[in-house]
Design a protein around this motif. Structure first.
Motif, PDB file in Angstrom:
ATOM      1  N   ARG A   1       6.792   2.241 -11.873  1.00 39.29           N
ATOM      2  CA  ARG A   1       5.351   3.101 -11.721  1.00 39.29           C
ATOM      3  C   ARG A   1       5.098   1.751 -11.419  1.00 39.29           C
ATOM      4  NH1 ARG A   1       3.902   2.248 -17.141  1.00 39.29           N
ATOM      5  NH2 ARG A   1       6.493   1.167 -17.251  1.00 39.29           N
ATOM      6  N   LEU A   2       5.162   0.628 -11.319  1.00 46.32           N
ATOM      7  CA  LEU A   2       4.593  -0.653 -10.377  1.00 46.32           C
ATOM      8  C   LEU A   2       4.669  -0.326  -8.875  1.00 46.32           C
ATOM      9  CD1 LEU A   2       2.860  -3.756 -10.513  1.00 46.32           C
ATOM     10  CD2 LEU A   2       5.076  -4.665 -10.413  1.00 46.32           C
ATOM     11  N   LYS A   3       6.033  -0.256  -8.389  1.00 47.32           N
ATOM     12  CA  LYS A   3       5.810   0.192  -6.677  1.00 47.32           C
ATOM     13  C   LYS A   3       5.882   1.223  -6.370  1.00 47.32           C
ATOM     14  CE  LYS A   3      11.481  -1.907  -6.843  1.00 47.32           C
ATOM     15  NZ  LYS A   3      12.669  -0.850  -6.517  1.00 47.32           N
ATOM     16  N   LYS A   4       5.757   2.549  -7.180  1.00 47.11           N
ATOM     17  CA  LYS A   4       4.740   3.351  -7.201  1.00 47.11           C
ATOM     18  C   LYS A   4       3.602   3.278  -6.231  1.00 47.11           C
ATOM     19  CE  LYS A   4       3.709   8.471  -8.237  1.00 47.11           C
ATOM     20  NZ  LYS A   4       3.874   9.735  -8.973  1.00 47.11           N
TER      21      LYS A   4
ATOM     22  N   LEU B   1       1.697   0.301  -6.710  1.00 49.40           N
ATOM     23  CA  LEU B   1       1.306  -0.677  -4.900  1.00 49.40           C
ATOM     24  C   LEU B   1       1.503   0.161  -3.790  1.00 49.40           C
ATOM     25  CD1 LEU B   1       3.507  -3.477  -6.305  1.00 49.40           C
ATOM     26  CD2 LEU B   1       1.359  -3.240  -4.729  1.00 49.40           C
ATOM     27  N   ASP B   2       2.618   1.356  -3.272  1.00 49.08           N
ATOM     28  CA  ASP B   2       2.797   2.434  -2.203  1.00 49.08           C
ATOM     29  C   ASP B   2       2.026   3.271  -2.471  1.00 49.08           C
ATOM     30  OD1 ASP B   2       5.775   1.251  -1.922  1.00 49.08           O
ATOM     31  OD2 ASP B   2       6.543   2.621  -2.634  1.00 49.08           O
ATOM     32  N   ASN B   3       0.934   3.839  -3.477  1.00 52.37           N
ATOM     33  CA  ASN B   3      -0.029   4.179  -3.053  1.00 52.37           C
ATOM     34  C   ASN B   3      -1.493   3.959  -2.705  1.00 52.37           C
ATOM     35  OD1 ASN B   3       1.526   6.762  -3.415  1.00 52.37           O
ATOM     36  ND2 ASN B   3       0.994   6.305  -5.900  1.00 52.37           N
ATOM     37  N   LEU B   4      -1.543   2.674  -2.841  1.00 51.95           N
ATOM     38  CA  LEU B   4      -2.795   1.671  -2.600  1.00 51.95           C
ATOM     39  C   LEU B   4      -3.688   2.186  -1.176  1.00 51.95           C
ATOM     40  CD1 LEU B   4      -2.152  -1.944  -3.541  1.00 51.95           C
ATOM     41  CD2 LEU B   4      -3.753  -0.263  -5.369  1.00 51.95           C
ATOM     42  N   ASP B   5      -4.109   2.501  -0.995  1.00 46.06           N
ATOM     43  CA  ASP B   5      -5.466   2.214  -0.246  1.00 46.06           C
ATOM     44  C   ASP B   5      -5.232   1.565   0.538  1.00 46.06           C
ATOM     45  OD1 ASP B   5      -7.236   2.934   1.759  1.00 46.06           O
ATOM     46  OD2 ASP B   5      -8.151   4.926   0.356  1.00 46.06           O
ATOM     47  N   ILE B   6      -5.027   1.388   2.075  1.00 47.99           N
ATOM     48  CA  ILE B   6      -4.471  -0.033   2.896  1.00 47.99           C
ATOM     49  C   ILE B   6      -5.991  -0.173   3.418  1.00 47.99           C
ATOM     50  CG2 ILE B   6      -4.293  -1.365   4.397  1.00 47.99           C
ATOM     51  CD1 ILE B   6      -2.383  -0.410   2.247  1.00 47.99           C
ATOM     52  N   LYS B   7      -7.310   0.628   3.124  1.00 45.40           N
ATOM     53  CA  LYS B   7      -8.330   0.782   4.509  1.00 45.40           C
ATOM     54  C   LYS B   7      -9.379   0.127   3.222  1.00 45.40           C
ATOM     55  CE  LYS B   7      -7.832   2.086   8.009  1.00 45.40           C
ATOM     56  NZ  LYS B   7      -8.213   0.929   9.495  1.00 45.40           N
TER      57      LYS B   7
ATOM     58  N   LYS C   1      -2.513   0.472 -18.549  1.00 43.81           N
ATOM     59  CA  LYS C   1      -3.635  -0.769 -18.438  1.00 43.81           C
ATOM     60  C   LYS C   1      -2.829  -2.242 -17.732  1.00 43.81           C
ATOM     61  CE  LYS C   1      -7.127  -0.023 -21.389  1.00 43.81           C
ATOM     62  NZ  LYS C   1      -7.575   1.577 -20.657  1.00 43.81           N
ATOM     63  N   GLN C   2      -1.483  -2.423 -18.234  1.00 39.15           N
ATOM     64  CA  GLN C   2      -0.692  -3.176 -17.438  1.00 39.15           C
ATOM     65  C   GLN C   2      -0.544  -2.973 -16.355  1.00 39.15           C
ATOM     66  OE1 GLN C   2      -0.245  -1.275 -20.850  1.00 39.15           O
ATOM     67  NE2 GLN C   2      -1.435  -3.084 -21.367  1.00 39.15           N
ATOM     68  N   ILE C   3       0.635  -2.136 -15.760  1.00 38.72           N
ATOM     69  CA  ILE C   3       0.189  -2.258 -14.477  1.00 38.72           C
ATOM     70  C   ILE C   3      -0.952  -2.300 -13.508  1.00 38.72           C
ATOM     71  CG2 ILE C   3       0.781  -0.539 -12.162  1.00 38.72           C
ATOM     72  CD1 ILE C   3       3.514   0.367 -14.219  1.00 38.72           C
ATOM     73  N   ALA C   4      -2.264  -2.019 -13.426  1.00 42.95           N
ATOM     74  CA  ALA C   4      -3.320  -2.005 -12.839  1.00 42.95           C
ATOM     75  C   ALA C   4      -2.944  -3.661 -13.267  1.00 42.95           C
ATOM     76  CB  ALA C   4      -4.806  -1.152 -13.275  1.00 42.95           C
ATOM     77  N   GLU C   5      -3.349  -3.787 -14.210  1.00 41.92           N
ATOM     78  CA  GLU C   5      -3.729  -6.074 -14.065  1.00 41.92           C
ATOM     79  C   GLU C   5      -2.621  -6.264 -13.177  1.00 41.92           C
ATOM     80  OE1 GLU C   5      -3.986  -7.310 -18.359  1.00 41.92           O
ATOM     81  OE2 GLU C   5      -5.785  -5.708 -18.491  1.00 41.92           O
ATOM     82  N   ASP C   6      -1.695  -5.554 -13.194  1.00 40.83           N
ATOM     83  CA  ASP C   6      -0.618  -6.642 -12.435  1.00 40.83           C
ATOM     84  C   ASP C   6      -1.215  -6.171 -10.818  1.00 40.83           C
ATOM     85  OD1 ASP C   6       1.042  -6.990 -14.453  1.00 40.83           O
ATOM     86  OD2 ASP C   6       2.408  -5.303 -13.949  1.00 40.83           O
TER      87      ASP C   6
END
Length: 188
Positions: free
Chosen positions: A12-15, A17-23, A166-171
């Motif tokens: 879930r953490l990897k997914k 991270l992969d979905n973050l908007d680089i812009k 919430k924990q992954i968001a905080e990560d």
């Protein structure tokens, strides 16, 4: 069973991270660099784990990303969650929802930056501070989780860790801190 939980969390953490908007991340970095270069204050805040993350941003940017810069090229992060006496005083005498906005009223100046961290995107005290900053033409950034909540819509810029955990968001918010700090160090 433990291995399954570990693998699930990592996946879930990897997914996320992969979905973050680089812009969104590039905008965040550009705003921080401009603030550093012009000597602006960067106010940051959050509750609970997000308060600890806000404090961590101050540590890493004020020391690690600033050490070796001349006085005009240092970050000026200020964590509104860190002054316990002030936070408790406003909580007791006014209301918890105003702990950040009242501090901003004392200190924020034109060209400063205000960053609110909220995993839900709906922390009322963060929202009030961001609203006040927007009303005073201060650049605002929201670091959010879930669908971004009200903060994503309210802040002028945002980086959303779009996961209902919430924990992954905080990560992710802490990973952003370390990533942007390293970028700043590379620009020295």
């Amino acid at each position: 069973m433990i291995e399954q939980h570990i693998n699930s969390y990592i996946d879930r953490l990897k997914k996320t991270l992969d979905n973050l908007d680089i812009k969104e991340i590039e905008h965040f970095e550009n705003i921080l660099s401009i603030a550093r270069d012009r000597g602006s204050n960067i106010f940051i805040m959050g509750n609970g784990g997000s308060a600890a993350t806000a404090s961590h941003y101050c540590c890493d940017f004020n020391k690690v990303a600033s050490y070796g810069y001349d006085d005009k090229k240092r970050f000026r992060f200020i964590c509104l969650s860190d002054n316990i006496a002030t936070v408790m005083s406003y909580s007791n005498d006014v209301c918890y929802e105003d702990i950040f906005v009242e501090q901003l009223k004392n200190f924020v100046q034109p060209q400063d930056i205000v960053i609110g961290i909220s995993s839900s995107g709906n922390s009322e005290n963060v929202l009030r501070a961001i609203t006040y900053a927007n009303e005073n033409n201060i650049t605002t950034i929201g670091l959010t989780g879930c669908n971004g909540g009200k903060l994503k819509k309210l802040a002028k810029y945002s980086v959303n860790a779009n996961i209902d955990d919430k924990q992954i968001a905080e990560d992710i918010h802490l990973i952003l801190c370390h990533m942007l700090m390293q970028i700043s160090c590379a620009q020295k």
